[in-house]
Design a protein around this motif. Structure first.
Motif, PDB file in Angstrom:
ATOM      1  N   GLY A  10       1.000  -0.929   0.124  1.00 21.21           N
ATOM      2  CA  GLY A  10       0.064  -0.082   0.119  1.00 21.21           C
ATOM      3  C   GLY A  10       0.821   1.355   0.013  1.00 21.21           C
ATOM      4  O   GLY A  10       1.931   1.216   0.397  1.00 21.21           O
ATOM      5  N   LYS A  11       0.138   2.301  -0.358  1.00 16.22           N
ATOM      6  CA  LYS A  11       0.877   3.580  -0.373  1.00 16.22           C
ATOM      7  C   LYS A  11       1.158   4.153   0.900  1.00 16.22           C
ATOM      8  O   LYS A  11       0.560   3.757   1.814  1.00 16.22           O
ATOM      9  CB  LYS A  11      -0.029   4.616  -1.149  1.00 16.22           C
ATOM     10  N   TRP A  12       2.296   4.937   1.032  1.00 18.53           N
ATOM     11  CA  TRP A  12       2.654   5.623   2.446  1.00 18.53           C
ATOM     12  C   TRP A  12       2.402   6.954   2.417  1.00 18.53           C
ATOM     13  O   TRP A  12       3.049   7.695   1.145  1.00 18.53           O
ATOM     14  CB  TRP A  12       3.961   5.055   2.248  1.00 18.53           C
ATOM     15  N   PRO A  13       1.860   7.669   3.069  1.00 14.51           N
ATOM     16  CA  PRO A  13       1.364   9.118   2.955  1.00 14.51           C
ATOM     17  C   PRO A  13       2.663   9.965   3.413  1.00 14.51           C
ATOM     18  O   PRO A  13       2.506  11.376   3.178  1.00 14.51           O
ATOM     19  CB  PRO A  13       0.128   9.125   3.882  1.00 14.51           C
ATOM     20  N   TYR A  14       3.789   9.688   4.152  1.00 12.52           N
ATOM     21  CA  TYR A  14       4.896  10.686   4.656  1.00 12.52           C
ATOM     22  C   TYR A  14       5.875  10.902   3.556  1.00 12.52           C
ATOM     23  O   TYR A  14       6.313  11.908   3.662  1.00 12.52           O
ATOM     24  CB  TYR A  14       5.556  10.042   5.718  1.00 12.52           C
ATOM     25  N   VAL A  17       7.551   5.927  -1.479  1.00 11.50           N
ATOM     26  CA  VAL A  17       8.037   4.309  -1.342  1.00 11.50           C
ATOM     27  C   VAL A  17       7.905   3.797  -2.706  1.00 11.50           C
ATOM     28  O   VAL A  17       6.876   3.699  -3.504  1.00 11.50           O
ATOM     29  CB  VAL A  17       7.334   3.716  -0.453  1.00 11.50           C
ATOM     30  N   ARG A  18       8.846   3.230  -3.403  1.00  6.09           N
ATOM     31  CA  ARG A  18       8.839   2.827  -4.769  1.00  6.09           C
ATOM     32  C   ARG A  18       8.067   1.698  -4.993  1.00  6.09           C
ATOM     33  O   ARG A  18       7.496   1.295  -6.223  1.00  6.09           O
ATOM     34  CB  ARG A  18      10.475   2.332  -5.130  1.00  6.09           C
ATOM     35  N   ALA A  19       8.004   0.796  -4.020  1.00  7.44           N
ATOM     36  CA  ALA A  19       7.112  -0.411  -4.006  1.00  7.44           C
ATOM     37  C   ALA A  19       5.765  -0.407  -3.105  1.00  7.44           C
ATOM     38  O   ALA A  19       5.745  -0.101  -1.905  1.00  7.44           O
ATOM     39  CB  ALA A  19       7.691  -1.864  -3.529  1.00  7.44           C
ATOM     40  N   THR A  20       4.549  -0.257  -3.715  1.00  8.64           N
ATOM     41  CA  THR A  20       3.372  -0.460  -2.932  1.00  8.64           C
ATOM     42  C   THR A  20       2.204  -1.320  -3.119  1.00  8.64           C
ATOM     43  O   THR A  20       1.734  -1.832  -2.336  1.00  8.64           O
ATOM     44  CB  THR A  20       2.625   1.016  -3.285  1.00  8.64           C
ATOM     45  N   GLY A  21       2.142  -1.876  -4.608  1.00  7.71           N
ATOM     46  CA  GLY A  21       1.412  -2.920  -4.845  1.00  7.71           C
ATOM     47  C   GLY A  21       1.813  -4.271  -4.524  1.00  7.71           C
ATOM     48  O   GLY A  21       3.124  -4.628  -4.291  1.00  7.71           O
ATOM     49  N   ALA A  38       4.378 -11.796   6.232  1.00  5.55           N
ATOM     50  CA  ALA A  38       3.126 -11.495   6.867  1.00  5.55           C
ATOM     51  C   ALA A  38       2.811  -9.967   6.680  1.00  5.55           C
ATOM     52  O   ALA A  38       3.603  -8.912   7.024  1.00  5.55           O
ATOM     53  CB  ALA A  38       2.841 -11.694   8.186  1.00  5.55           C
ATOM     54  N   ILE A  39       1.666  -9.620   5.591  1.00  2.00           N
ATOM     55  CA  ILE A  39       1.580  -8.444   5.295  1.00  2.00           C
ATOM     56  C   ILE A  39       0.122  -7.662   5.642  1.00  2.00           C
ATOM     57  O   ILE A  39      -0.629  -8.578   6.283  1.00  2.00           O
ATOM     58  CB  ILE A  39       1.557  -8.201   3.660  1.00  2.00           C
ATOM     59  N   CYS A  40       0.023  -6.535   5.875  1.00  2.00           N
ATOM     60  CA  CYS A  40      -0.964  -5.669   5.959  1.00  2.00           C
ATOM     61  C   CYS A  40      -0.932  -4.502   5.258  1.00  2.00           C
ATOM     62  O   CYS A  40       0.105  -4.174   4.800  1.00  2.00           O
ATOM     63  CB  CYS A  40      -0.866  -5.151   7.688  1.00  2.00           C
ATOM     64  N   SER A  41      -2.248  -3.898   4.877  1.00  2.00           N
ATOM     65  CA  SER A  41      -2.089  -2.811   3.982  1.00  2.00           C
ATOM     66  C   SER A  41      -2.033  -1.335   4.705  1.00  2.00           C
ATOM     67  O   SER A  41      -2.809  -1.243   5.632  1.00  2.00           O
ATOM     68  CB  SER A  41      -3.440  -2.811   3.104  1.00  2.00           C
ATOM     69  N   THR A  42      -1.141  -0.445   4.085  1.00  2.00           N
ATOM     70  CA  THR A  42      -1.402   0.769   4.804  1.00  2.00           C
ATOM     71  C   THR A  42      -2.708   1.504   4.817  1.00  2.00           C
ATOM     72  O   THR A  42      -3.018   2.252   5.258  1.00  2.00           O
ATOM     73  CB  THR A  42      -0.173   1.617   4.199  1.00  2.00           C
ATOM     74  N   GLU A  55      -7.289  -5.336  -0.059  1.00  2.00           N
ATOM     75  CA  GLU A  55      -6.388  -5.392  -0.745  1.00  2.00           C
ATOM     76  C   GLU A  55      -5.374  -6.606  -0.429  1.00  2.00           C
ATOM     77  O   GLU A  55      -4.590  -7.219  -1.217  1.00  2.00           O
ATOM     78  CB  GLU A  55      -5.400  -4.042  -0.438  1.00  2.00           C
ATOM     79  N   VAL A  56      -5.050  -6.816   0.887  1.00  2.00           N
ATOM     80  CA  VAL A  56      -4.347  -7.939   1.350  1.00  2.00           C
ATOM     81  C   VAL A  56      -4.876  -9.126   0.948  1.00  2.00           C
ATOM     82  O   VAL A  56      -4.153 -10.113   0.558  1.00  2.00           O
ATOM     83  CB  VAL A  56      -4.383  -7.959   3.044  1.00  2.00           C
TER      84      VAL A  56
END
Length: 255
Positions: A10-14, A17-21, A38-42, A55-56
């Protein structure tokens, strides 16, 4: 084999970040030699929990050999609206989620005063789901933090849950994590923010290797740096294997 218990899509608001999807993150992890994560979506953290969980779910369906899904749960009550319905925990199991993440510092609730948190933890215990609870989402001074006494109180209130404490670095923070691990074999610490000199050596001296899990915070943090601090630590090969792989495989029930 390397298993990462704390990665994101996921996208990072701050900052950029080159990898999001899912595809991009899967490629980054492969480049860093991280076999499973183990992943979570931002999106669950910053926008809407269930949108991020979907998304996850899709990322795990697309890359089942690489990703393990954690559902991010938060309050369903808004400032102007009471909670609408309840979480469907059976649905999360059917959808393949293997654990839960809580981010109260980003979701405007106090975890000690909200009944839904106790329900989440009771349901997680019943299903043998690990619960990742971060002091901070990644190692950055500008990001909101959870109070340390809140972490201690939640663990003491639900000691039978499998806990993964995340985002912990400084001495007093590690002292609390060490105390909880010594008191409860169900408490674990992931390494994404453990950055002190010989910090891992000290942790193993105090707690042994069975409660330490590799976490990178990737791709928000550099995955290779997270691995190197474990590969270069002055610890036994058996401890290194437990941290990088064995403990996570046990907790996540990976074949």
């Amino acid at each position: 084999m390397i298993v990462d218990v704390n990665a994101f899509i996921g996208k990072w608001p701050y900052w950029p970040v080159r990898a999001t999807g899912g595809a991009e993150v899967a490629g980054e992890l492969r480049g860093w030699k991280i076999d499973r994560a183990a992943i979570c979506s931002t999106r669950s953290v910053f926008v809407h929990c269930e949108d991020g969980n979907r998304e996850v779910e899709q990322a795990v369906a697309d890359y089942p050999a690489q990703f393990v899904g954690f559902a991010c749960l938060g309050t369903r009550e808004l400032s102007h609206k009471l909670a609408d319905g309840d979480y469907d925990f059976d649905s999360y199991r059917r959808r393949g989620f293997a654990g839960i993440r809580l981010y109260p510092q980003h979701h405007s609730y106090h975890p000690l005063y909200c009944e839904f948190v106790d329900r989440i933890l009771e349901e997680s215990e019943a299903r043998d789901w690990p619960v990742l609870l971060p002091l901070r989402i990644i190692m950055n001074w500008g990001l909101p933090m959870l109070d340390l006494p809140v972490i201690e109180a939640l663990v003491e209130r639900h000691p039978r849950n499998t806990w993964i404490l995340a985002g912990i670095n400084y001495l007093h923070e590690l002292q609390l994590a060490t105390k909880l691990m010594q008191q409860h074999s169900s408490v674990h610490l992931e390494t994404s923010c453990v950055m002190g000199f010989e910090g891992l050596v000290k942790l193993l001296q105090q707690c042994g290797p069975d409660q330490i899990l590799f976490g990178s915070g990737a791709p928000l943090q550099h995955g290779a740096a997270g691995i190197e601090k474990i590969l270069r630590a002055k610890i036994s090969d058996s401890s290194r294997e437990a941290i990088l792989c064995g403990n996570a495989r046990r907790i996540l029930r990976l074949t």
